[in-house]
Motif scaffolding. Sequence first.
Motif, PDB file in Angstrom:
ATOM      1  N   CYS A 181       0.851  -1.189   0.000  1.00 38.41           N
ATOM      2  CA  CYS A 181       0.000   0.000   0.000  1.00 38.41           C
ATOM      3  C   CYS A 181       0.889   1.242   0.000  1.00 38.41           C
ATOM      4  O   CYS A 181       2.001   1.218   0.520  1.00 38.41           O
ATOM      5  N   GLY A 182       0.394   2.289  -0.588  1.00 38.95           N
ATOM      6  CA  GLY A 182       1.160   3.515  -0.667  1.00 38.95           C
ATOM      7  C   GLY A 182       0.474   4.645   0.069  1.00 38.95           C
ATOM      8  O   GLY A 182      -0.628   4.477   0.603  1.00 38.95           O
ATOM      9  N   PRO A 183       1.090   5.811   0.073  1.00 39.04           N
ATOM     10  CA  PRO A 183       0.464   6.970   0.710  1.00 39.04           C
ATOM     11  C   PRO A 183      -0.726   7.443  -0.122  1.00 39.04           C
ATOM     12  O   PRO A 183      -0.896   7.048  -1.278  1.00 39.04           O
ATOM     13  N   SER A 184      -1.523   8.315   0.452  1.00 42.51           N
ATOM     14  CA  SER A 184      -2.689   8.840  -0.257  1.00 42.51           C
ATOM     15  C   SER A 184      -2.241   9.708  -1.436  1.00 42.51           C
ATOM     16  O   SER A 184      -1.111  10.220  -1.471  1.00 42.51           O
ATOM     17  N   VAL A 185      -3.122   9.872  -2.387  1.00 41.13           N
ATOM     18  CA  VAL A 185      -2.830  10.710  -3.557  1.00 41.13           C
ATOM     19  C   VAL A 185      -2.561  12.145  -3.113  1.00 41.13           C
ATOM     20  O   VAL A 185      -1.640  12.796  -3.610  1.00 41.13           O
ATOM     21  N   ASP A 186      -3.345  12.638  -2.165  1.00 40.25           N
ATOM     22  CA  ASP A 186      -3.146  14.004  -1.667  1.00 40.25           C
ATOM     23  C   ASP A 186      -1.737  14.191  -1.110  1.00 40.25           C
ATOM     24  O   ASP A 186      -1.066  15.177  -1.410  1.00 40.25           O
ATOM     25  N   TYR A 187      -1.283  13.230  -0.326  1.00 44.03           N
ATOM     26  CA  TYR A 187       0.060  13.317   0.239  1.00 44.03           C
ATOM     27  C   TYR A 187       1.122  13.263  -0.864  1.00 44.03           C
ATOM     28  O   TYR A 187       2.074  14.053  -0.856  1.00 44.03           O
ATOM     29  N   MET A 188       0.958  12.328  -1.799  1.00 46.08           N
ATOM     30  CA  MET A 188       1.946  12.208  -2.880  1.00 46.08           C
ATOM     31  C   MET A 188       2.027  13.503  -3.679  1.00 46.08           C
ATOM     32  O   MET A 188       3.122  13.930  -4.072  1.00 46.08           O
ATOM     33  N   LEU A 189       0.877  14.148  -3.923  1.00 43.90           N
ATOM     34  CA  LEU A 189       0.889  15.404  -4.679  1.00 43.90           C
ATOM     35  C   LEU A 189       1.609  16.517  -3.926  1.00 43.90           C
ATOM     36  O   LEU A 189       2.172  17.418  -4.538  1.00 43.90           O
ATOM     37  N   GLU A 190       1.585  16.438  -2.600  1.00 42.82           N
ATOM     38  CA  GLU A 190       2.272  17.448  -1.791  1.00 42.82           C
ATOM     39  C   GLU A 190       3.786  17.279  -1.810  1.00 42.82           C
ATOM     40  O   GLU A 190       4.515  18.267  -1.762  1.00 42.82           O
ATOM     41  N   VAL A 191       4.276  16.024  -1.866  1.00 47.20           N
ATOM     42  CA  VAL A 191       5.711  15.795  -1.662  1.00 47.20           C
ATOM     43  C   VAL A 191       6.455  15.296  -2.891  1.00 47.20           C
ATOM     44  O   VAL A 191       7.688  15.331  -2.901  1.00 47.20           O
ATOM     45  N   PRO A 217       7.084  15.069  -7.268  1.00 40.52           N
ATOM     46  CA  PRO A 217       6.788  15.696  -8.563  1.00 40.52           C
ATOM     47  C   PRO A 217       5.611  14.958  -9.212  1.00 40.52           C
ATOM     48  O   PRO A 217       5.424  13.750  -9.013  1.00 40.52           O
ATOM     49  N   TRP A 218       4.816  15.665 -10.001  1.00 38.31           N
ATOM     50  CA  TRP A 218       3.593  15.076 -10.548  1.00 38.31           C
ATOM     51  C   TRP A 218       3.864  13.865 -11.432  1.00 38.31           C
ATOM     52  O   TRP A 218       3.044  12.957 -11.502  1.00 38.31           O
ATOM     53  N   MET A 219       5.021  13.807 -12.097  1.00 38.91           N
ATOM     54  CA  MET A 219       5.332  12.631 -12.930  1.00 38.91           C
ATOM     55  C   MET A 219       5.537  11.386 -12.058  1.00 38.91           C
ATOM     56  O   MET A 219       5.140  10.293 -12.453  1.00 38.91           O
TER      57      MET A 219
END
Length: 163
Positions: free
Chosen positions: A98-108, A110-112
């Motif tokens: 499992c990974g982090p939430s999309v919101d968290y990934m977008l914060e930390v 790069p979008w690619m």
Amino acid sequence: MSFRLVFALIFVVCAALLGTAFYMEYGMGLEPCPLCWLQRYAFMAVALVSLLALLHNPVAVGQRIYGLLLAVFAGTGLGLAGRQLWLQSLPEDQVPACGPSVDYMLEVLPWMDVLKTALRGTGDCAEVVWRFLGLSIPGWTAVFFAILVVVGLVLLGRRPGRH
């Protein structure tokens, strides 16, 4: 059936599906996984193409172009839903972490990197959290995307004109 009516119906269906997705998230508390987010964007793209086609009401080549765009965006969504269905079919020991939430990934990230992670899918994507008539959420999105691909291909191959 007229070109405009087809795209009006597609727009309404996509709006209803997106409304359902947001209800499931905010009303039922189901957290969307990265592949769910991408499928939402595919439905948004189909809705936008449908709205533009409805407003533009082109003839000849324009109708085929909108049919092609519909088939491409719906086909992309179908591929994403298929990926998620594949992840859901894996034995437990082969499911990715499992990974982090999309919101968290977008914060930390790069979008690619967020896009690459979303396309690969995470363990969250493999979890079946809701079923209706035996199909999970990506199962239902696959059904709708498949129908939209067929409609797009029919429009692409149809003899254009104002009907």
